[in-house]
Structures are given as structure tokens and as C-alpha cells.
Design a protein around this motif. Sequence first.
Motif, PDB file in Angstrom:
ATOM      1  N   ALA A   7       0.956  -1.357  -0.082  1.00 59.86           N
ATOM      2  CA  ALA A   7       0.091  -0.090  -0.149  1.00 59.86           C
ATOM      3  C   ALA A   7       0.970   1.197  -0.147  1.00 59.86           C
ATOM      4  O   ALA A   7       0.437   2.218  -0.779  1.00 59.86           O
ATOM      5  CB  ALA A   7      -0.828  -0.013   1.066  1.00 59.86           C
ATOM      6  N   PRO A   8       1.874   1.507   0.866  1.00 56.88           N
ATOM      7  CA  PRO A   8       2.710   3.021   0.946  1.00 56.88           C
ATOM      8  C   PRO A   8       3.167   2.993  -0.446  1.00 56.88           C
ATOM      9  O   PRO A   8       3.357   4.009  -0.724  1.00 56.88           O
ATOM     10  CB  PRO A   8       3.537   2.493   1.963  1.00 56.88           C
ATOM     11  N   VAL A   9       3.970   1.781  -0.990  1.00 62.13           N
ATOM     12  CA  VAL A   9       4.349   1.899  -2.191  1.00 62.13           C
ATOM     13  C   VAL A   9       3.811   2.414  -3.443  1.00 62.13           C
ATOM     14  O   VAL A   9       3.903   3.311  -4.321  1.00 62.13           O
ATOM     15  CB  VAL A   9       5.282   0.737  -2.456  1.00 62.13           C
ATOM     16  N   THR A  10       2.518   1.756  -3.446  1.00 55.59           N
ATOM     17  CA  THR A  10       1.387   2.058  -4.506  1.00 55.59           C
ATOM     18  C   THR A  10       0.946   3.332  -4.205  1.00 55.59           C
ATOM     19  O   THR A  10       0.704   4.138  -5.347  1.00 55.59           O
ATOM     20  CB  THR A  10       0.382   1.155  -4.579  1.00 55.59           C
ATOM     21  N   ARG A  72      10.189   1.192 -10.150  1.00 55.05           N
ATOM     22  CA  ARG A  72      11.412   0.316  -9.750  1.00 55.05           C
ATOM     23  C   ARG A  72      11.037  -0.352  -8.309  1.00 55.05           C
ATOM     24  O   ARG A  72      11.208  -1.694  -8.334  1.00 55.05           O
ATOM     25  CB  ARG A  72      12.763   0.850  -9.986  1.00 55.05           C
ATOM     26  N   LEU A  73      10.906   0.474  -7.221  1.00 53.59           N
ATOM     27  CA  LEU A  73      10.797  -0.113  -5.978  1.00 53.59           C
ATOM     28  C   LEU A  73       9.376  -0.908  -5.998  1.00 53.59           C
ATOM     29  O   LEU A  73       9.526  -2.106  -5.524  1.00 53.59           O
ATOM     30  CB  LEU A  73      10.329   1.087  -4.966  1.00 53.59           C
ATOM     31  N   LEU A  74       8.404  -0.550  -6.413  1.00 56.54           N
ATOM     32  CA  LEU A  74       7.103  -1.560  -6.737  1.00 56.54           C
ATOM     33  C   LEU A  74       7.248  -2.527  -7.399  1.00 56.54           C
ATOM     34  O   LEU A  74       6.892  -3.711  -6.961  1.00 56.54           O
ATOM     35  CB  LEU A  74       5.885  -0.522  -7.345  1.00 56.54           C
ATOM     36  N   SER A 103      -4.860  -1.564  -7.960  1.00 55.34           N
ATOM     37  CA  SER A 103      -4.515  -1.588  -9.117  1.00 55.34           C
ATOM     38  C   SER A 103      -5.478  -0.368  -9.836  1.00 55.34           C
ATOM     39  O   SER A 103      -5.252   0.175 -10.900  1.00 55.34           O
ATOM     40  CB  SER A 103      -5.040  -2.994  -9.778  1.00 55.34           C
ATOM     41  N   THR A 104      -6.700  -0.135  -9.362  1.00 56.74           N
ATOM     42  CA  THR A 104      -7.764   0.886  -9.724  1.00 56.74           C
ATOM     43  C   THR A 104      -7.458   2.034  -9.655  1.00 56.74           C
ATOM     44  O   THR A 104      -7.309   2.853 -10.631  1.00 56.74           O
ATOM     45  CB  THR A 104      -8.969   0.594  -9.008  1.00 56.74           C
ATOM     46  N   GLN A 105      -6.470   2.337  -8.526  1.00 59.78           N
ATOM     47  CA  GLN A 105      -6.146   3.673  -8.416  1.00 59.78           C
ATOM     48  C   GLN A 105      -5.134   3.924  -9.009  1.00 59.78           C
ATOM     49  O   GLN A 105      -4.954   5.055  -9.894  1.00 59.78           O
ATOM     50  CB  GLN A 105      -5.414   3.558  -6.693  1.00 59.78           C
TER      51      GLN A 105
END
Length: 177
Positions: A7-10, A72-74, A103-105
Motif C-alpha cells: 500500500a505505501p509504495v503504491t 522500480r521499487l514497486l 490496481s484501480t487507483q
Amino acid sequence: MSFKRLAPVTDKLVETLEQKADAFETLESLFERQLDALRNGEPDALAALTTQTQEHTAALDELRQTYRRQARLLTRVLELDADDPSLQDLIDALEAHGAPEASTQLERARAAVTDRAEAAQAKNDTLQFALEHAAGLNHELLAAVQAAAADPDSRTYTADGTTQSGGGEHSLVNTIG
């Protein structure tokens, strides 16, 4: 994979994409203001807006670099094999890892960036055409002024009763620099 790690990365990636969309919207506005300055014959305003546009483009490039680092982190968090995956690859991987809301975000953020970038590009194309047209008109105007300044019919009578060209042509525009 834990959604707590994902979540935080996204969220950061989505935030950066939203900032890119806002940056493209601002860029589009700057292009429109440049068109207005061109239409209204305000060269000083046009020059200032061009400087702002260049600065804003540099900021947009920084956002692009930030986006790449975050993507790249994700990629590493999702344990993907690709070195530089597309945004669609990341969206698909999030879906596959049981994070449909992330994914939707990401899909919405990508659509916003794409829409704003296309609108800014269209406005940029219009500005480019207008500037090329204005430059062409300016060239024609200078040529007309030069032709009007030349007086090829002037003749001067000399002491022996003959005529010679009177004074010659001179340029109204400093062609040396």
C-alpha cells in the motif's frame, strides 16, 4: 504478499502520477497563456511565460524521474522480473497479487496523466503553429519594409549633364548583428 508492504509504495506512485497530471494541466495553461500573449502582441509577457514553461518542464522531468524510481521499487516489492516494467504491467501485477483497489487507483492515475498529457500536447502543437505563422509574417513584413525603403528610381544629374544612380540602396535592418 502483505498489503501493508504494498500500500505505501503504491500510494506514493499514485501520488506522483497525480502530481504529473497536475503538472501537465499547468503546462497546458502556460501554453494557452502564451497563445494569448501572442494574439495580443505582448512580447514581454510571451518571454516571461516561455521562461516559466521551461522551468515547469524541468519540474515535470523531475517528477518523471521520481515516478521511475517508485515504479522500480514497486517492481521489487511485487517481485517482478522486469527491469523497467510498463505501468500496465504494474497494474496487472497488483491485480494478480490480490490488490484490486491499488490496481484501480493506479489505472485512474495513469488515465489522468494520459489525458492531461494529450491535452497539453495539443495546446503545444497549436502554439508551435502560431509561432511559426507569426515568424513567417514577421519575415514578410521585414521584406516589405526593406523593399519600400529602397528607391531604385532616384537619379542624380551630374555636372556634365548625365545621370547616375542616386545614393543607392541601404538596409533598414542591421544585417551584421
